[in-house]
Design a protein around this motif. Structure first.
Motif, short mmCIF file in Angstrom:
data_model
loop_
_atom_site.label_atom_id
_atom_site.label_comp_id
_atom_site.label_asym_id
_atom_site.label_seq_id
_atom_site.Cartn_x
_atom_site.Cartn_y
_atom_site.Cartn_z
N LEU A 179 0.80 -1.13 -0.14
CA LEU A 179 -0.07 0.06 -0.07
C LEU A 179 0.74 1.17 0.05
O LEU A 179 0.47 2.39 -0.58
CB LEU A 179 -0.78 -0.21 1.27
N ALA A 180 2.12 1.09 0.50
CA ALA A 180 2.87 2.44 0.77
C ALA A 180 3.52 2.66 -0.58
O ALA A 180 4.11 3.72 -0.79
CB ALA A 180 3.73 2.15 1.93
N LEU A 181 3.72 1.58 -1.23
CA LEU A 181 4.45 1.67 -2.55
C LEU A 181 3.97 2.83 -3.53
O LEU A 181 4.88 3.63 -4.10
CB LEU A 181 4.75 0.32 -3.30
N PRO A 182 2.70 2.87 -3.80
CA PRO A 182 2.06 3.83 -4.73
C PRO A 182 2.39 5.27 -4.18
O PRO A 182 2.60 6.13 -4.95
CB PRO A 182 0.77 3.43 -5.11
N PHE A 183 2.14 5.36 -2.70
CA PHE A 183 2.28 6.63 -2.34
C PHE A 183 3.90 7.36 -2.43
O PHE A 183 4.01 8.33 -2.71
CB PHE A 183 2.01 6.71 -0.69
N ALA A 184 4.78 6.29 -2.40
CA ALA A 184 6.02 6.61 -2.43
C ALA A 184 6.63 7.05 -3.84
O ALA A 184 7.44 8.03 -4.28
CB ALA A 184 7.12 5.46 -1.91
N ILE A 185 5.70 6.37 -4.76
CA ILE A 185 6.09 6.56 -6.34
C ILE A 185 5.60 7.88 -6.44
O ILE A 185 5.97 8.71 -7.19
CB ILE A 185 5.42 5.46 -7.11
N ILE A 186 4.25 8.27 -5.94
CA ILE A 186 3.88 9.43 -6.29
C ILE A 186 4.33 10.71 -5.68
O ILE A 186 4.68 11.65 -6.32
CB ILE A 186 2.10 9.66 -5.63
N ALA A 187 4.85 10.50 -4.59
CA ALA A 187 5.71 11.44 -3.95
C ALA A 187 6.98 11.89 -4.88
O ALA A 187 7.53 12.94 -4.92
CB ALA A 187 6.34 11.14 -2.39
N ARG A 188 7.57 10.63 -5.33
CA ARG A 188 8.87 10.97 -5.98
C ARG A 188 8.47 11.63 -7.46
O ARG A 188 9.13 12.42 -7.89
CB ARG A 188 9.52 9.28 -6.51
N LEU A 189 7.32 11.31 -8.26
CA LEU A 189 7.10 11.80 -9.18
C LEU A 189 6.59 13.40 -9.30
O LEU A 189 7.03 14.02 -10.19
CB LEU A 189 5.91 10.95 -9.92
N CYS A 190 6.19 13.54 -8.21
CA CYS A 190 5.59 14.92 -7.87
C CYS A 190 6.60 15.84 -7.55
O CYS A 190 6.62 17.06 -7.81
CB CYS A 190 4.65 15.03 -7.03
N GLY A 191 7.77 15.33 -7.01
CA GLY A 191 8.78 16.27 -6.79
C GLY A 191 8.58 17.36 -5.71
O GLY A 191 7.87 17.07 -4.69
N LEU A 192 8.72 18.27 -6.26
CA LEU A 192 8.54 19.72 -5.26
C LEU A 192 7.23 20.09 -5.24
O LEU A 192 6.65 21.06 -4.46
CB LEU A 192 9.45 21.11 -5.62
N ARG A 193 6.12 19.53 -6.12
CA ARG A 193 4.84 19.86 -6.23
C ARG A 193 3.99 19.13 -5.01
O ARG A 193 3.25 18.23 -5.20
CB ARG A 193 4.24 19.56 -7.49
N GLN A 194 4.50 19.44 -3.76
CA GLN A 194 3.83 18.72 -2.48
C GLN A 194 2.57 18.84 -2.60
O GLN A 194 1.68 17.93 -1.84
CB GLN A 194 4.88 19.35 -1.32
N LEU A 195 1.65 19.78 -2.87
CA LEU A 195 0.41 20.08 -2.56
C LEU A 195 -0.39 18.95 -3.52
O LEU A 195 -1.22 18.22 -3.21
CB LEU A 195 0.04 21.55 -3.08
#
Length: 351
Positions: A179-195
């Motif tokens: 479950l945590a893996l997609p969240f980690a991927i999204i965080a990586r792909l969004c970079g500085l666009r944290q919102l």
């Protein structure tokens, strides 16, 4: 010169007192791990059987059956926790089951200790690891697959700045990290666009909670008939409030400006962990109402992710940060007292 390849915000030796305290606490933990009598621990027989049977490699026959499709193999890599099976088989070939369990306990706790060594304050993360109910007393000594998966994820994230890789490997050790893996991927792909990352992980968490039964049936593997919805205290609304409270340091990091003294690589890595933390919390909160079993399975990560997030919180930068930091410390003290009265910490004295 500081290395950008670690989560360090201060070089070694700049805080000798903090490092000395970290070292002393690590030695105490190590001495306890080596000296405790594990025969009275409730999960010990399960892991003894696991290490005794793993060397037979029977798990490989189920994973790579003759008629297995690529899809079933990929799912099996996670549902059968292939890296845990590899670890258990390797130790089972060369060590007795009790020695294999002891080595696993020592390695996972060593990884946690080394993971936080280069943080600005390495002492506080270890204190949190010891005090939170699901930390040292549970995932550090009893639930070894969860603890080993978390330790691997934490080490690779904090020391190598690779939270996606760490979460991927952790997901092959224990399925809750799927479950945590997609969240980690999204965080990586969004970079500085944290919102944007926050919006995406919360939306994904809602969808995953809604589809939770189907996903657990797909990835739950042999645990489908074992778990029940009343585990981990998730049958109380206080669980929801506690989870939301634990997510506040991550939200504070993501919604405030970066600290100028924090290395860019460390800041991005900690932001990625914060996004994961918020996503996991959102899933657990929604699951409380629509899929209680999911809340129980993933809930332990809500507290464990405080280990890197809370000590690196920029609480001195504002009144809001100071209030949140103090509130979380009070909450952890409350949990420690409550857990002690419930007898969870008896494990520290029973051996």
């Amino acid at each position: 010169m500081q290395s950008s390849s670690s989560a360090a915000s201060l070089p070694w030796g700049s805080q000798p007192a903090a490092l000395l305290a970290w070292g002393c606490l690590a030695v105490v933990m190590g001495a306890y791990l080596l000296g405790v009598d594990r025969t009275f621990l409730i999960d010990q027989p399960n892991y003894l059987d696991n290490f005794a049977a793993a060397s037979s490699l029977d798990w490989m026959h189920g994973l790579f059956a003759e008629e297995s499709s690529l899809k079933s193999v990929i799912i099996g890599v996670f549902s059968e926790e292939i890296l845990w099976q590899v670890w258990a088989s390797a130790l089972g070939f060369v060590l007795s089951p009790p020695s294999a369990v002891l080595v696993t306990v020592c390695v996972l706790n060593l990884l946690v200790v080394l993971s936080v060594a280069r943080l600005a304050d390495p002492m506080l993360p270890l204190v949190i690891w010891i005090l939170v109910p699901v930390g040292f007393a549970v995932t550090g000594l009893l639930q070894l697959r969860q603890g080993f998966a978390f330790a691997v994820m934490l080490y690779i994230a904090l020391r190598m700045n690779r939270p996606v890789l760490g979460t991927l490997l952790a997901a092959m050790i224990h399925t809750t990290f799927v479950l945590a893996l997609p969240f980690a991927i999204i965080a990586r792909l969004c970079g500085l666009r944290q919102l944007l990352a926050l919006l995406l992980v919360v939306a994904l968490a809602f969808a995953a909670a809604y589809l939770g039964g189907m996903l657990f049936e797909m990835f739950g593997g042999r645990r489908l008939q074992i778990y029940n919805a009343n585990e981990a205290g998730t049958n109380s609304i206080l669980y929801v409030f506690g989870a939301l409270l634990c997510s506040l340091p991550s939200l504070y990091r993501l919604l405030t400006t970066e600290a100028p003294h924090e290395p860019a690589a460390a800041s991005r890595m900690l932001a990625n962990l914060a996004v994961m933390h918020v996503g996991i919390t959102a899933f657990a909160v929604v699951s409380f109402f629509v899929f209680p079993l999911g809340a129980g399975r993933i809930g332990y990560l809500i507290m464990l992710l405080l280990i890197p997030i809370l000590p690196t919180m920029r609480w001195r930068d504002s009144v809001t940060g100071a209030v949140l930091f103090g509130l979380l410390l009070l909450y952890l003290v409350y949990l420690a007292v409550k857990t002690y009265l419930e007898g969870t910490y008896d494990i520290f004295f029973g051996g």
